[in-house]
Design a protein around this motif. Structure first.
Motif, PDB file in Angstrom:
ATOM      1  N   ALA A 167       0.831  -1.207   0.000  1.00 32.76           N
ATOM      2  CA  ALA A 167       0.000   0.000   0.000  1.00 32.76           C
ATOM      3  C   ALA A 167       0.863   1.253   0.000  1.00 32.76           C
ATOM      4  O   ALA A 167       0.563   2.234  -0.700  1.00 32.76           O
ATOM      5  CB  ALA A 167      -0.930  -0.004   1.215  1.00 32.76           C
ATOM      6  N   LEU A 168       1.935   1.242   0.788  1.00 30.63           N
ATOM      7  CA  LEU A 168       2.828   2.393   0.838  1.00 30.63           C
ATOM      8  C   LEU A 168       3.519   2.609  -0.503  1.00 30.63           C
ATOM      9  O   LEU A 168       3.661   3.741  -0.973  1.00 30.63           O
ATOM     10  CB  LEU A 168       3.868   2.202   1.937  1.00 30.63           C
ATOM     11  N   ALA A 169       3.944   1.513  -1.127  1.00 30.70           N
ATOM     12  CA  ALA A 169       4.584   1.626  -2.443  1.00 30.70           C
ATOM     13  C   ALA A 169       3.618   2.205  -3.466  1.00 30.70           C
ATOM     14  O   ALA A 169       3.990   3.049  -4.283  1.00 30.70           O
ATOM     15  CB  ALA A 169       5.085   0.256  -2.897  1.00 30.70           C
ATOM     16  N   ALA A 170       2.350   1.771  -3.409  1.00 29.40           N
ATOM     17  CA  ALA A 170       1.342   2.290  -4.334  1.00 29.40           C
ATOM     18  C   ALA A 170       1.082   3.767  -4.094  1.00 29.40           C
ATOM     19  O   ALA A 170       0.934   4.558  -5.026  1.00 29.40           O
ATOM     20  CB  ALA A 170       0.038   1.495  -4.198  1.00 29.40           C
ATOM     21  N   LEU A 171       1.031   4.146  -2.818  1.00 34.12           N
ATOM     22  CA  LEU A 171       0.802   5.552  -2.476  1.00 34.12           C
ATOM     23  C   LEU A 171       1.960   6.413  -2.954  1.00 34.12           C
ATOM     24  O   LEU A 171       1.758   7.465  -3.563  1.00 34.12           O
ATOM     25  CB  LEU A 171       0.632   5.693  -0.964  1.00 34.12           C
ATOM     26  N   THR A 172       3.179   5.973  -2.699  1.00 29.28           N
ATOM     27  CA  THR A 172       4.355   6.731  -3.105  1.00 29.28           C
ATOM     28  C   THR A 172       4.442   6.836  -4.620  1.00 29.28           C
ATOM     29  O   THR A 172       4.884   7.850  -5.163  1.00 29.28           O
ATOM     30  CB  THR A 172       5.635   6.070  -2.552  1.00 29.28           C
ATOM     31  N   ALA A 173       4.011   5.791  -5.317  1.00 30.09           N
ATOM     32  CA  ALA A 173       4.056   5.787  -6.782  1.00 30.09           C
ATOM     33  C   ALA A 173       2.870   6.496  -7.407  1.00 30.09           C
ATOM     34  O   ALA A 173       2.781   6.598  -8.628  1.00 30.09           O
ATOM     35  CB  ALA A 173       4.118   4.341  -7.289  1.00 30.09           C
ATOM     36  N   GLY A 174       1.949   7.002  -6.582  1.00 30.51           N
ATOM     37  CA  GLY A 174       0.781   7.692  -7.116  1.00 30.51           C
ATOM     38  C   GLY A 174      -0.288   6.768  -7.645  1.00 30.51           C
ATOM     39  O   GLY A 174      -1.194   7.197  -8.362  1.00 30.51           O
ATOM     40  N   GLU A 175      -0.208   5.474  -7.303  1.00 25.44           N
ATOM     41  CA  GLU A 175      -1.189   4.509  -7.786  1.00 25.44           C
ATOM     42  C   GLU A 175      -2.354   4.354  -6.819  1.00 25.44           C
ATOM     43  O   GLU A 175      -3.275   3.573  -7.069  1.00 25.44           O
ATOM     44  CB  GLU A 175      -0.515   3.150  -7.999  1.00 25.44           C
ATOM     45  N   ALA A 176      -2.324   5.082  -5.722  1.00 31.15           N
ATOM     46  CA  ALA A 176      -3.397   5.017  -4.732  1.00 31.15           C
ATOM     47  C   ALA A 176      -3.357   6.314  -3.938  1.00 31.15           C
ATOM     48  O   ALA A 176      -2.448   7.120  -4.067  1.00 31.15           O
ATOM     49  CB  ALA A 176      -3.203   3.813  -3.797  1.00 31.15           C
ATOM     50  N   GLY A 177      -4.373   6.505  -3.109  1.00 34.53           N
ATOM     51  CA  GLY A 177      -4.389   7.682  -2.265  1.00 34.53           C
ATOM     52  C   GLY A 177      -5.061   8.866  -2.932  1.00 34.53           C
ATOM     53  O   GLY A 177      -5.603   8.772  -4.039  1.00 34.53           O
ATOM     54  N   LEU A 181      -4.621  13.154  -3.681  1.00 32.58           N
ATOM     55  CA  LEU A 181      -3.856  14.396  -3.695  1.00 32.58           C
ATOM     56  C   LEU A 181      -4.815  15.531  -3.357  1.00 32.58           C
ATOM     57  O   LEU A 181      -5.761  15.798  -4.091  1.00 32.58           O
ATOM     58  CB  LEU A 181      -3.230  14.622  -5.069  1.00 32.58           C
ATOM     59  N   ARG A 182      -4.561  16.207  -2.239  1.00 29.39           N
ATOM     60  CA  ARG A 182      -5.450  17.279  -1.770  1.00 29.39           C
ATOM     61  C   ARG A 182      -4.868  18.620  -2.190  1.00 29.39           C
ATOM     62  O   ARG A 182      -3.769  18.974  -1.787  1.00 29.39           O
ATOM     63  CB  ARG A 182      -5.606  17.201  -0.253  1.00 29.39           C
ATOM     64  N   MET A 183      -5.629  19.361  -3.000  1.00 30.56           N
ATOM     65  CA  MET A 183      -5.130  20.596  -3.579  1.00 30.56           C
ATOM     66  C   MET A 183      -6.040  21.774  -3.270  1.00 30.56           C
ATOM     67  O   MET A 183      -7.235  21.607  -3.008  1.00 30.56           O
ATOM     68  CB  MET A 183      -5.011  20.462  -5.104  1.00 30.56           C
ATOM     69  N   ALA A 184      -5.457  22.968  -3.360  1.00 30.58           N
ATOM     70  CA  ALA A 184      -6.232  24.206  -3.308  1.00 30.58           C
ATOM     71  C   ALA A 184      -5.627  25.166  -4.326  1.00 30.58           C
ATOM     72  O   ALA A 184      -4.442  25.073  -4.662  1.00 30.58           O
ATOM     73  CB  ALA A 184      -6.209  24.827  -1.912  1.00 30.58           C
ATOM     74  N   ARG A 232      -4.049  13.102 -14.119  1.00 30.56           N
ATOM     75  CA  ARG A 232      -4.978  11.963 -14.123  1.00 30.56           C
ATOM     76  C   ARG A 232      -4.601  10.945 -15.194  1.00 30.56           C
ATOM     77  O   ARG A 232      -4.724   9.735 -14.988  1.00 30.56           O
ATOM     78  CB  ARG A 232      -6.410  12.444 -14.344  1.00 30.56           C
ATOM     79  N   SER A 233      -4.128  11.422 -16.348  1.00 30.08           N
ATOM     80  CA  SER A 233      -3.766  10.483 -17.415  1.00 30.08           C
ATOM     81  C   SER A 233      -2.515   9.688 -17.036  1.00 30.08           C
ATOM     82  O   SER A 233      -2.370   8.531 -17.423  1.00 30.08           O
ATOM     83  CB  SER A 233      -3.536  11.239 -18.723  1.00 30.08           C
ATOM     84  N   GLU A 234      -1.591  10.299 -16.279  1.00 29.64           N
ATOM     85  CA  GLU A 234      -0.375   9.611 -15.870  1.00 29.64           C
ATOM     86  C   GLU A 234      -0.588   8.739 -14.636  1.00 29.64           C
ATOM     87  O   GLU A 234       0.068   7.692 -14.495  1.00 29.64           O
ATOM     88  CB  GLU A 234       0.734  10.631 -15.581  1.00 29.64           C
ATOM     89  N   LEU A 235      -1.489   9.155 -13.747  1.00 29.34           N
ATOM     90  CA  LEU A 235      -1.757   8.418 -12.509  1.00 29.34           C
ATOM     91  C   LEU A 235      -3.265   8.177 -12.397  1.00 29.34           C
ATOM     92  O   LEU A 235      -3.949   8.806 -11.577  1.00 29.34           O
ATOM     93  CB  LEU A 235      -1.238   9.211 -11.295  1.00 29.34           C
ATOM     94  N   THR A 248       6.721  12.602  -3.351  1.00 28.70           N
ATOM     95  CA  THR A 248       5.724  11.625  -3.780  1.00 28.70           C
ATOM     96  C   THR A 248       5.399  11.814  -5.259  1.00 28.70           C
ATOM     97  O   THR A 248       5.467  12.927  -5.788  1.00 28.70           O
ATOM     98  CB  THR A 248       4.436  11.748  -2.954  1.00 28.70           C
ATOM     99  N   ALA A 249       5.030  10.728  -5.918  1.00 28.95           N
ATOM    100  CA  ALA A 249       4.749  10.794  -7.351  1.00 28.95           C
ATOM    101  C   ALA A 249       3.584  11.723  -7.644  1.00 28.95           C
ATOM    102  O   ALA A 249       3.581  12.433  -8.660  1.00 28.95           O
ATOM    103  CB  ALA A 249       4.446   9.392  -7.881  1.00 28.95           C
ATOM    104  N   SER A 250       2.575  11.748  -6.770  1.00 25.12           N
ATOM    105  CA  SER A 250       1.403  12.586  -7.025  1.00 25.12           C
ATOM    106  C   SER A 250       1.765  14.063  -7.051  1.00 25.12           C
ATOM    107  O   SER A 250       1.383  14.801  -7.964  1.00 25.12           O
ATOM    108  CB  SER A 250       0.322  12.315  -5.972  1.00 25.12           C
ATOM    109  N   VAL A 251       2.535  14.517  -6.050  1.00 25.40           N
ATOM    110  CA  VAL A 251       2.920  15.930  -5.988  1.00 25.40           C
ATOM    111  C   VAL A 251       3.907  16.260  -7.105  1.00 25.40           C
ATOM    112  O   VAL A 251       3.789  17.282  -7.787  1.00 25.40           O
ATOM    113  CB  VAL A 251       3.504  16.277  -4.608  1.00 25.40           C
ATOM    114  N   ARG A 252       4.897  15.385  -7.321  1.00 28.99           N
ATOM    115  CA  ARG A 252       5.879  15.639  -8.379  1.00 28.99           C
ATOM    116  C   ARG A 252       5.210  15.730  -9.746  1.00 28.99           C
ATOM    117  O   ARG A 252       5.518  16.625 -10.551  1.00 28.99           O
ATOM    118  CB  ARG A 252       6.936  14.529  -8.395  1.00 28.99           C
TER     119      ARG A 252
END
Length: 310
Positions: free
Chosen positions: A89-99, A101-104, A122-125, A290-294
């Motif tokens: 689960a942690l690997a998936a979260l770090t890779a942006g495959e789960a979780g 991303l909270r933005m403003a 969204r297209s990449e993750l 993290t992949a999501s933020v990057r």
């Protein structure tokens, strides 16, 4: 009450015990784990010292588990499965495959700069959830500091770092434009000096608050006058309607001018008195890798490079 004192049981020791019990011998367990038999025996010995229990006993040429060994091996199975699930689960979260991303974002960036960057992310993750809220600068920074956001796009008018605890990535410079009625005498000019509008009525835009209001007020002061603002609009779009009706002029950031009212003309201001704001992506060091933020920051930078206004 515990009969012995120990902290957290070492998963490596538990894995060795579980392998011996399920494989039936130290040698078979070593082969299964990719260890040497000596290493397996050392893990078992360390676990026995930690628990104060005999976990294995000789049985012919091999060993068998004691009641304590069987009990611990049974619990070890669940712990090892849980650890494997947590690692996955942690690997998936770090890779942006789960979780999530909270933005403003501030409103005009949310309407123009963010959408295509969000679509690219969204297209990449595709498995990543993304939430986006509208928040002004101070509110967004407060949410970031409290850990309630992962990434914010704010408007800023200064270059210094926001604070030592946050990481900022400049996206683009967004200059304010002057919006005039289409038939206005100044609309014939390619560039307008703000000082030439000193006798004109102006539209006060209520959503221009904080650092944006400071920037436009400073521009008027530099031009040598305090504007007369008899009419107020809630947002930038109704302000265009008021301008088209001849009620006054308005200063509006370029990002808010992607859709133009048919009755207005938009002109750049001379650099000497032109207010600008900067769109900046801000995050926390803990989530920057993290992949999501990057991925989102990279998409925002690419979008900003394609839409930056000079």
């Amino acid at each position: 009450m515990l009969l012995y004192s120990f902290g957290v049981l070492d998963l490596r020791h538990l894995r060795a015990l579980h392998a011996v019990v399920t494989a039936g011998s130290v040698r078979a367990a070593a082969t299964q784990l990719g260890y040497t038999p000596s290493a397996v025996s050392q893990h078992i010995a360390a676990l026995e010292r930690q628990t104060g229990s005999v976990l294995l006993e000789p049985a012919g040429r091999g060993v068998r588990a004691t009641a304590a060994g069987l009990l611990l091996a049974q619990h070890a199975a669940g712990l090892l499965d849980g650890a494997a699930e947590a690692e996955a689960a942690l690997a998936a979260l770090t890779a942006g495959e789960a979780g999530v991303l909270r933005m403003a974002s501030f409103a005009t960036a949310g309407g123009e700069l963010v959408p295509r960057a969000l679509a690219q992310t969204r297209s990449e993750l595709p498995e990543l959830g993304i939430t986006l809220r509208v928040a002004e600068r101070d509110d967004a920074l407060s949410l970031l500091r409290r850990g309630e956001l992962d990434l914010a796009i704010i408007e800023d008018h200064q270059d210094p770092a926001i604070d030592d605890a946050l990481v900022r990535r400049p996206l683009l410079t967004d200059p304010f434009r002057i919006v005039l009625p289409r038939g206005h005498r100044l609309a014939r000019k390619r560039t307008i000096d703000l000082a030439d509008t000193a006798e004109e009525p102006w539209i006060r835009v209520a959503c221009e608050i904080g650092c944006c209001r400071e920037a436009t007020d400073a521009a008027f002061a530099q031009a040598g006058f305090l504007p007369d603002r008899p009419t107020e609009a809630d947002e930038y779009w109704p302000a265009q309607g008021f301008v088209a009706a001849g009620l006054g002029l308005a200063l509006i950031p370029a990002l808010a001018l992607s859709v133009l009212h048919g009755g207005v003309a938009v002109r750049p201001l001379s650099p000497a008195t032109r207010p600008v704001r900067h769109a900046v992506a801000v995050t926390r060091p803990a989530v920057l890798g993290t992949a999501s933020v990057r991925t989102m920051i990279a998409a925002l930078e690419a979008e900003a490079a394609g839409s930056a206004s000079e």
